[in-house]
Design a protein around this motif. Sequence first.
Motif, PDB file in Angstrom:
ATOM      1  N   GLU A  58      67.828  -0.832 102.694  1.00 33.64           N
ATOM      2  CA  GLU A  58      67.186  -0.129 101.584  1.00 33.64           C
ATOM      3  C   GLU A  58      65.667  -0.070 101.767  1.00 33.64           C
ATOM      4  N   ALA A  59      65.071  -1.174 102.219  1.00 28.94           N
ATOM      5  CA  ALA A  59      63.627  -1.186 102.440  1.00 28.94           C
ATOM      6  C   ALA A  59      63.226  -0.274 103.593  1.00 28.94           C
ATOM      7  N   TYR A  60      64.159  -0.049 104.528  1.00 31.91           N
ATOM      8  CA  TYR A  60      63.904   0.739 105.739  1.00 31.91           C
ATOM      9  C   TYR A  60      64.172   2.232 105.519  1.00 31.91           C
ATOM     10  N   THR A  61      64.751   2.545 104.379  1.00 31.33           N
ATOM     11  CA  THR A  61      65.075   3.945 104.071  1.00 31.33           C
ATOM     12  C   THR A  61      64.404   4.359 102.762  1.00 31.33           C
ATOM     13  N   LEU A  62      64.963   3.935 101.645  1.00 32.40           N
ATOM     14  CA  LEU A  62      64.412   4.303 100.341  1.00 32.40           C
ATOM     15  C   LEU A  62      63.055   3.645 100.100  1.00 32.40           C
ATOM     16  N   GLY A  63      62.898   2.397 100.551  1.00 31.92           N
ATOM     17  CA  GLY A  63      61.621   1.713 100.384  1.00 31.92           C
ATOM     18  C   GLY A  63      60.507   2.401 101.135  1.00 31.92           C
ATOM     19  N   SER A  64      60.771   2.795 102.371  1.00 29.93           N
ATOM     20  CA  SER A  64      59.761   3.499 103.157  1.00 29.93           C
ATOM     21  C   SER A  64      59.487   4.883 102.581  1.00 29.93           C
ATOM     22  N   ALA A  65      60.528   5.539 102.057  1.00 34.68           N
ATOM     23  CA  ALA A  65      60.325   6.843 101.419  1.00 34.68           C
ATOM     24  C   ALA A  65      59.421   6.700 100.195  1.00 34.68           C
ATOM     25  N   TYR A  66      59.656   5.669  99.401  1.00 31.71           N
ATOM     26  CA  TYR A  66      58.801   5.431  98.238  1.00 31.71           C
ATOM     27  C   TYR A  66      57.358   5.219  98.671  1.00 31.71           C
ATOM     28  N   ALA A  67      57.156   4.521  99.775  1.00 33.60           N
ATOM     29  CA  ALA A  67      55.804   4.214 100.250  1.00 33.60           C
ATOM     30  C   ALA A  67      55.039   5.462 100.661  1.00 33.60           C
ATOM     31  N   GLU A  68      55.729   6.589 100.832  1.00 30.76           N
ATOM     32  CA  GLU A  68      55.048   7.852 101.155  1.00 30.76           C
ATOM     33  C   GLU A  68      55.319   8.923 100.091  1.00 30.76           C
ATOM     34  N   PHE A  69      55.688   8.496  98.885  1.00 35.35           N
ATOM     35  CA  PHE A  69      55.890   9.406  97.739  1.00 35.35           C
ATOM     36  C   PHE A  69      57.039  10.391  97.977  1.00 35.35           C
ATOM     37  N   GLN A  70      58.065   9.963  98.702  1.00 38.12           N
ATOM     38  CA  GLN A  70      59.148  10.882  99.055  1.00 38.12           C
ATOM     39  C   GLN A  70      60.525  10.372  98.648  1.00 38.12           C
ATOM     40  N   GLU A  71      60.582   9.456  97.701  1.00 36.88           N
ATOM     41  CA  GLU A  71      61.882   8.883  97.344  1.00 36.88           C
ATOM     42  C   GLU A  71      62.812   9.888  96.675  1.00 36.88           C
ATOM     43  N   ASN A  72      62.279  10.983  96.155  1.00 37.77           N
ATOM     44  CA  ASN A  72      63.133  12.018  95.584  1.00 37.77           C
ATOM     45  C   ASN A  72      63.583  13.049  96.619  1.00 37.77           C
ATOM     46  N   GLU A  73      63.063  12.943  97.824  1.00 38.27           N
ATOM     47  CA  GLU A  73      63.373  13.886  98.893  1.00 38.27           C
ATOM     48  C   GLU A  73      64.255  13.295  99.984  1.00 38.27           C
ATOM     49  N   LYS A  74      64.146  11.991 100.203  1.00 36.82           N
ATOM     50  CA  LYS A  74      64.897  11.359 101.291  1.00 36.82           C
ATOM     51  C   LYS A  74      65.019   9.870 101.007  1.00 36.82           C
ATOM     52  N   GLY A  75      65.674   9.161 101.904  1.00 34.24           N
ATOM     53  CA  GLY A  75      65.830   7.721 101.725  1.00 34.24           C
ATOM     54  C   GLY A  75      67.207   7.298 101.276  1.00 34.24           C
ATOM     55  N   SER A  76      68.031   8.240 100.836  1.00 35.88           N
ATOM     56  CA  SER A  76      69.412   7.935 100.484  1.00 35.88           C
ATOM     57  C   SER A  76      70.265   9.168 100.747  1.00 35.88           C
ATOM     58  N   ILE A  77      71.558   8.954 100.876  1.00 29.58           N
ATOM     59  CA  ILE A  77      72.492  10.063 101.058  1.00 29.58           C
ATOM     60  C   ILE A  77      72.947  10.489  99.677  1.00 29.58           C
ATOM     61  N   THR A  78      72.197  11.433  99.110  1.00 32.19           N
ATOM     62  CA  THR A  78      72.355  11.867  97.729  1.00 32.19           C
ATOM     63  C   THR A  78      72.295  13.385  97.679  1.00 32.19           C
ATOM     64  N   ALA A  79      73.159  13.993  96.906  1.00 29.41           N
ATOM     65  CA  ALA A  79      73.124  15.448  96.764  1.00 29.41           C
ATOM     66  C   ALA A  79      71.745  15.897  96.305  1.00 29.41           C
ATOM     67  N   GLY A  80      71.213  16.889  96.996  1.00 30.41           N
ATOM     68  CA  GLY A  80      69.891  17.407  96.693  1.00 30.41           C
ATOM     69  C   GLY A  80      68.822  16.915  97.636  1.00 30.41           C
ATOM     70  N   LYS A  81      69.071  15.790  98.327  1.00 32.41           N
ATOM     71  CA  LYS A  81      68.079  15.257  99.259  1.00 32.41           C
ATOM     72  C   LYS A  81      68.279  15.841 100.655  1.00 32.41           C
ATOM     73  N   LEU A  82      67.291  15.617 101.493  1.00 27.81           N
ATOM     74  CA  LEU A  82      67.328  16.107 102.864  1.00 27.81           C
ATOM     75  C   LEU A  82      68.457  15.429 103.647  1.00 27.81           C
TER      76      LEU A  82
END
Length: 577
Positions: A513-537
């Motif tokens: 989680e820290a290596y995916t969603l956590g890193s995405a949050y650290a670059e203001f991109q948690e709504n765009e990537k970091g998890s396998i979620t409908a709507g994300k990259l």
Amino acid sequence: SDVCSSDLFLFYRRRMKHLPLPPAIILAFALSAAAQTKPAADLIIRNARIWTVDPALPEAQAVAVLGDRIVAVGSDEQVDTWRGPHTPVVDAVGHRLLPGFNDAHVHFTDGGFQLDSVQLNDATSPRELARRLAERAAKMPRGEWLLGGDWDETKWNPAELPTKDLIDAVTPATPVAVGRYDGHMILANSLALRIAGITAQTQDPAGGVIVRDHQGNPTGALKDAAMDLLFKAVPPPSHDQRRHAIERALAHAASLGVTSVQHMNPDYPDIAIYSELLEEGKLTTRIYVAPLITQVDDQVKLGIKRAFGGSYLRIGAVKAYTDGSLGSSTAYFFEPFSDQPGNRGLLSDEMHPISLMRDRMMAADAAGLQLCTHAIGDAGISAILDIYAEIEKSQGSKNNDRRWRIEHAQHMAAKDFDRFAQLHVIASVQPYHAIDDGRWAERRIGHDRASRTYAFRTFLDHGVRLALGTDWNVAPLDPMLTLYAATTRATLDGKNPKGWFPEQKLTIREAIEAYTLGSAYAEFQENEKGSITAGKLGDMVLLSDDVLTIDPARIREVKVLKTWVGGKLTYDLSAAR
């Protein structure tokens, strides 16, 4: 679904035309119509063991991507509704699928150059280092600089710093400036020192040290800001050389399942090449760049704010340096090093005076830029927290979602964990450093300070967000080694198989989680990537083994089978063989 067929709907209308349609029938038909007109997915991965890093749906079996976005996550049957006659379908054969890894701290171009440079990190003696440099120099055009290296004297017995005397005889016509693996020291030969004009009379610059012998002559080892005295004499790489290095880095990242990187202190020509590759459709890794804070005025003048750009290339952060490194004895501590009683380390040249750093950070924050600050020693970390607190007090909440970061945050003072949390500072950490430094760190800083070194669990217990990375090329880019390090803390020398300060281990789910969603949050991109979620990259990686269930000791053996960025296949192990 039978009720939703067009024929049945028409039958119902003819027979029951004098009655209004029940809402359930209207809804069913609307859903059926939508399904019949739904575009076909561009990619479906099915029969997978998906850990999504999305608490709303942690586990799934299949995923569909349309364009570059995920449109469905669920069971094979649910996702199959997105299949069209030409949809590529990947049978994962039960392998583990994760979001693509996002390395929160890399030196991407340097890493690309190092892939083709002389390899010194595993040289186990000074003699072997000299042999490899002689072999490489013999193949180079006369006068061309020999760079790279990543040597590590802690692997030698005795563990003494190399000198120019070791390599002068085998590199008489080749200027040499090879780096220590931590990036905070270089070894230069006499020819390189002469070209750069570094002599016994040269003064140590602020934030740097010219290592000298008993007579005051340079030994060839240059620490931190002193490296700049030499690098000013090194010709910059050409456009083609730089582009080749970046293309090598992109291919390497894809092979390891790294779909995003956060490039710390890139040169502007690096950013230009990223833009060039993006325009050509050849940028296969998503990149967030953080140029040096010494160049903050450039972004301020342009009006760029944090996370500016598109999904593949963004800017809006600045990288600052507080101190050096533990390995080079230049990290800045409250108390001296245990093995060097007269040395507390160094503040970087950017911190001379500290008011200069404060002014630059104030300007960056006022402009809406993100601050990413290298700080390793406990006094260095504390000094940056002081400045962050001053900014918050001075500039208030007008930039209330700042997401300040401290890069490395290696050796914490006990008093500062709470301040980290109160200021909402992100700990951008590199677990591989823990199992590397753990071989010798206690000799340098003692047991007590080492107990707060790479304190991942303590950070989480204090509510601090983690973002994982590698610091490549300082450490390997391979996420499996990072996950292995975070979950085992087993030092590379084999002396701590149960973990060096094992109470600081992360679970495998926390590490991912820290290596995916956590890193995405650290670059203001948690709504765009970091998890396998409908709507994300659609950035994903398929692994050879299930890292969530195997013994953590085996994680470092796991291979990447396939990597997708935006649903496009960027690496396939079967094709690479």
